[in-house]
Design an enzyme around this catalytic site. Sequence first.
Site, short mmCIF file in Angstrom:
data_model
loop_
_atom_site.label_atom_id
_atom_site.label_comp_id
_atom_site.label_asym_id
_atom_site.label_seq_id
_atom_site.Cartn_x
_atom_site.Cartn_y
_atom_site.Cartn_z
N ASP A 6 0.88 -1.17 0.00
CA ASP A 6 0.00 0.00 0.00
C ASP A 6 0.91 1.22 0.00
O ASP A 6 1.52 1.55 1.01
CB ASP A 6 -0.90 -0.01 1.24
CG ASP A 6 -1.67 1.30 1.42
OD1 ASP A 6 -1.76 2.08 0.46
OD2 ASP A 6 -2.18 1.54 2.54
N LYS A 68 2.84 11.74 -3.16
CA LYS A 68 1.95 10.90 -3.96
C LYS A 68 0.95 11.75 -4.74
O LYS A 68 0.51 11.36 -5.83
CB LYS A 68 1.20 9.92 -3.04
CG LYS A 68 0.20 9.01 -3.76
CD LYS A 68 -0.42 8.05 -2.79
CE LYS A 68 -1.54 7.23 -3.41
NZ LYS A 68 -2.13 6.26 -2.47
N GLU A 145 -7.15 0.66 -4.60
CA GLU A 145 -7.16 0.57 -3.14
C GLU A 145 -8.50 0.07 -2.58
O GLU A 145 -8.50 -0.79 -1.68
CB GLU A 145 -6.78 1.93 -2.54
CG GLU A 145 -5.31 2.28 -2.78
CD GLU A 145 -4.97 3.73 -2.50
OE1 GLU A 145 -5.87 4.47 -2.05
OE2 GLU A 145 -3.83 4.14 -2.75
N ASP A 168 -13.11 5.21 0.88
CA ASP A 168 -11.68 5.28 1.21
C ASP A 168 -11.22 6.73 1.26
O ASP A 168 -11.03 7.36 0.22
CB ASP A 168 -10.89 4.50 0.15
CG ASP A 168 -9.38 4.55 0.37
OD1 ASP A 168 -8.95 5.11 1.39
OD2 ASP A 168 -8.64 4.03 -0.49
#
Length: 565
Positions: A6, A68, A145, A168
């Site tokens: 992850d 990210k 994800e 999420d």
Amino acid sequence: MIIGIDLGTTNSAAAVWKDGAATLIPNRLGQTLTPSAVSIDDDGTLLVGLAARERQASHPHATASAFKRYMGTRRTTRLGDRNYSAEELSALVLRSLKEDAEAFLGESVTEAVITVPAYFNDQQRKATHRAGELAGLRVERLINEPTAAALAYGIHNLEREARFFVFDLGGGTFDVSIVEIFEGIIEVRASTGDNQLGGEDFNELLIGLMRARFADAWKASERDDALYQKIREQAERARRDLTTAASATMRMIWKDEPYELEVQAAEFEAQAAPLIERLREPVLRALRDSDLRPEALSDIILIGGATRMPIVRRAVARMFGRFPNATVNPDEAVALGAAVQAGLKARDSALREVVVTDVCPYSLGVNISRQLPGGGFEHGLFSPILERNTVIPASRVHSFETIQDNQTEVLFGIYQGEARLVRDNVAIGETRVKVPRGPAGQQIQVRFSYDVSGLLEVDILVEKSGQRTSLVINDDHVGDEAAIAERRAALAALKTHPREDELNRAALARGEKCFENFLGDDRAIIDHLITQFQAVLDGQDPRAVDHARKDFHEALDRIEGERFL
């Protein structure tokens, strides 16, 4: 050996499918979460993880985090004497996770399943793939994800048909997916989200409150990055405190002056109302795209650390009219699910055969022109060929025609997005096609084929001439082994911290940060603690160092409060 990773905005984690279960892999500090942070120490040593994050406030110009959010862009961050792209910084985090996994498993790790936000576009996915290659990993698959989270909740073990809504909200991105299990197939029905919404944005609200409160005192320093990082750390602490308390206090020292602000939960929630409202549209879009009503869902699954906030959980409960499921640690679910996918790839006998499908997160299409009633033309329109949330692998063909007499070629620009005009979408490629002279209206067939690895093949047929043109949409570096090898060698040449030293480096970095954050007697005590710990380090007795480090952290906990990841 293949592992699941992850790669998160705030924290990253790795897990492995072993002995019939997904197991989190502890890093060299014994923790399952590794901060997604990179820093260059004063001697040029590269620090990754907690040691880097602890330097964020004290060395903001030598530390990078939350990169990210810039995957797939040309943005770079300067650390030391060179610039790093977001994918290179991500590669350093991935390499650290790879080394930790090899130490834990006692064997070489060569392959990985890496998770990405469901709403990552083609460029962002390819950048993530390259980051894995730069870290020395063969990326077997990129998995969304929310899909990974569904696997962590055991959806692959269900015998009955079921539909799950995965919500999420992580540190930097927000994704939702509707995942269905039926007859041994796990199918993503819809995915959408917001790549610029996450826990960091809620932190910014608290940063704004503190900046406003002390605007006069900080006016001369308002552009100082060190000040921002100090406030940011306190904002993160306060947001976490507000998860369980009615108020939180942000305390810090700036230029030897103490500053303190108490924030009430009600005040924070009022400030956060616009962000909460932004959570609604992706939820509604996913339900519309999958043609489902909320009551048709078996469960609502929460993942991502930011879903711990009471305001978020209440908002989800209001949206669906029931309480969501948060039985799996929201920080760990994605890594555990990636490990399940890795086990499926390895065809582990403990896993029953399950096929995991995915969807196009964005529509894929070409630019076209359209004739207007008055005889003119409107150019730059987007014509989707593969609509968003099409189950992949998929292949679709559309027919187009020339718009002018004696036209000799057609330029097809290939785009990804949802906007009506191509200028508002992401350009991912183009190709020119020759057509024989003749009257307008010559037919051209365009086929898009898209697979689970994110590979797009474009096949074009000019019907009159029979000429075929094929194009594989790829990024400049994807598949360029020489370029990847060169960049990997450059990263490998960087001086990285010795594995056995990182615990001590992280402890000293924390001590130095605390020294800056406090005044008076507390500062004197911290200075004494650092001196004591350094003296034990100089003695080089591993057992004494372990005890001293534990005592050092406990003493800092009493002054600063417990550490957080």
